[in-house]
Design a protein around this motif. Sequence first.
Motif: not given
Length: 210
Positions: A28, A32, A67-72, A75
């Motif tokens: 993660t 980022l 944002l968190d959604r981009h990192l998700l 993955s």
Amino acid sequence: MDGADEPATLPEYRDNPFISALPPILSTVEALERLTDLPRFDESERRYPAHLRAHCVQRLGRYFDPLDRHLLLESRFSMLVRQGYLGRNPATGDYVRRLQNSHERHPATVEKALRRLPAYAAAGADVLYAPGLRTPDVSKAAVDAVDPKPLNLLVSSPVGLSVEQIATLGVRRISLQPRRLGRLPADGPHAGRPRALRRPRRGRTVRCAQ
């Protein structure tokens, strides 16, 4: 788990050229860092004249802070691509063999093709073929289904028959797909083939029996 203890790659991902060509699996934090694109800023630029500062402001158009959604998504796409390549390993040929033998897993496909051949013949097709004709019995059934029209046998992998044996079944033509066949074994379907039957260009049909 400490980074030094992590395996270089998972066992199921090894020896797969497609997966080996992909970038490494990112944590993660690494994702980022790679996704973040902050605009360049220098305190001294505040003293630039207005017409130059206007150009500096345009850097904001290239700004990206994940944002968190981009990192998700990163993955999930990483897993999606690698899991998709597990069954498409060109080093083993399993994927091609499964495609070529799909009729063995779905016999109804061959039966449906045999039912359609007479309709195609009646519609005026000059040469007919059907996928999945890999056994003598099925090939002979296809020949009988289109008689007196010629049947074309599509050979994309060794079928265990010589050209002469295929011709004996009543097959009038053979189409080869060399890129899928690769090197033909000495005891494969083209063992002892006549010298006049040369390796065709891709997609070219070769007449094997009159």
